[in-house]
Enzyme design. Structure first.
Site, PDB file in Angstrom:
ATOM      1  N   THR A   1       0.872  -1.186   0.000  1.00 15.70           N
ATOM      2  CA  THR A   1       0.000   0.000   0.000  1.00 15.70           C
ATOM      3  C   THR A   1       0.908   1.235   0.000  1.00 15.70           C
ATOM      4  OG1 THR A   1      -0.115  -0.150   2.399  1.00 15.70           O
ATOM      5  CG2 THR A   1      -1.985  -1.057   1.185  1.00 15.70           C
TER       6      THR A   1
ATOM      7  N   VAL B   1       1.008   4.520   1.351  1.00 18.12           N
ATOM      8  CA  VAL B   1       1.484   5.268   2.520  1.00 18.12           C
ATOM      9  C   VAL B   1       2.450   4.401   3.330  1.00 18.12           C
ATOM     10  CG1 VAL B   1       0.806   6.431   4.658  1.00 18.12           C
ATOM     11  CG2 VAL B   1      -0.624   6.661   2.618  1.00 18.12           C
ATOM     12  N   CYS B   2       2.089   3.130   3.531  1.00 19.25           N
ATOM     13  CA  CYS B   2       2.949   2.217   4.297  1.00 19.25           C
ATOM     14  C   CYS B   2       4.320   2.077   3.627  1.00 19.25           C
ATOM     15  CB  CYS B   2       2.302   0.841   4.418  1.00 19.25           C
ATOM     16  SG  CYS B   2       0.699   0.882   5.226  1.00 19.25           S
ATOM     17  N   THR B   3       4.335   2.047   2.309  1.00 10.94           N
ATOM     18  CA  THR B   3       5.611   1.913   1.588  1.00 10.94           C
ATOM     19  C   THR B   3       6.519   3.098   1.912  1.00 10.94           C
ATOM     20  OG1 THR B   3       4.530   0.659  -0.170  1.00 10.94           O
ATOM     21  CG2 THR B   3       6.636   1.697  -0.726  1.00 10.94           C
TER      22      THR B   3
ATOM     23  N   LEU C   1       7.691   2.856   5.764  1.00  9.23           N
ATOM     24  CA  LEU C   1       8.730   1.870   6.083  1.00  9.23           C
ATOM     25  C   LEU C   1      10.075   2.271   5.478  1.00  9.23           C
ATOM     26  CD1 LEU C   1       6.157   0.293   7.044  1.00  9.23           C
ATOM     27  CD2 LEU C   1       7.596  -1.714   6.755  1.00  9.23           C
TER      28      LEU C   1
END
Ligand code: BEZ
Length: 212
Positions: free
Chosen positions: A42, A44-46, A49
């Site tokens: 996804t 935003v998560c990319t 992290l």
């Protein structure tokens, strides 16, 4: 009941992108930033992290380990890590817990059913070396977090654990602090704050950061 500040956080054993993790043993004597994200692959998560991976040296300097979590599998994490590394100019240098059975998510209250019944929200837990919860906050899926703010909180916690000061609004490392209201005796103030202080109000006393 939800975990609260000052609680001892629960231990767990769970698989991750870097093999099985027994939390207390893995944490050792370090501070830990445990953070959940909704799902692999996804956008935003990319970015989150990747950001944490680039900031890892800053966490290391503060003796803080970082540990991500989502309810995806370890295989999914390993595939997604390649995308993060390709797109975010970062090596994924910390583990992502694979919490498919929601063991950790349930223990730490990372699933908020009225927001999403199956995916974790963006929770953050700062845990000290005694396994006490020192900060928690929760962001919605649509809003990426500000990880420099997490470093700033660790700086404040590590400072205020050792000196009788608190850190004012928007404080940053090296900036003036406030003296805790419980110290009132002028002799004690002189002895504990040899750099001096400015009394703006009897309850608002500004002093240079004691350990700088
Ligand atoms: C994201 O990481 O981009 C995301 C995940 C879940 C919902 C919305 C956005």
């Amino acid at each position: 009941m939800a975990l609260q500040l000052g609680d001892t956080v629960p231990d767990f054993t769970q698989s991750s992108s870097a093999g099985e993790i027994s939390f207390y043993e893995w944490a050792g004597d370090s501070w830990v930033v445990l953070f959940s994200h909704p799902a692999d692959y996804t956008p935003v998560c990319t970015t989150e992290l990747g950001d944490v991976a680039r900031l890892k040296p800053e966490f290391d300097k503060r003796n803080a380990k970082v540990l991500a979590l989502s309810v995806d599998s370890a295989e999914s994490h390993v595939g997604w890590i390649k995308d993060i590394e390709e797109t975010q100019d970062a090596n994924l240098n910390y583990p992502i817990l694979a919490d498919g059975d929601r063991k950790v998510s349930d223990l730490y209250g990372m699933i908020h059913p009225n927001a999403n019944n199956t995916l974790t929200v963006r929770s953050v837990f700062i845990i000290d070396p005694n396994k006490k919860l020192r900060l928690t906050f929760t962001y919605p899926a649509s809003t990426g977090r500000n990880f420099p703010e997490i470093l700033r909180v660790i700086d404040s916690l590590q400072l205020t654990d050792h000196h009788q000061v608190a850190t004012p609004s928007n404080w940053g490392e090296g900036e003036d602090c406030v003296i805790v209201p419980s110290i009132k005796d002028p002799e004690e103030l002189k002895q504990k704050f040899p750099k001096g202080y400015t009394e703006v109000k009897p309850y608002l006393r500004i002093t240079p950061q004691p350990n700088k």
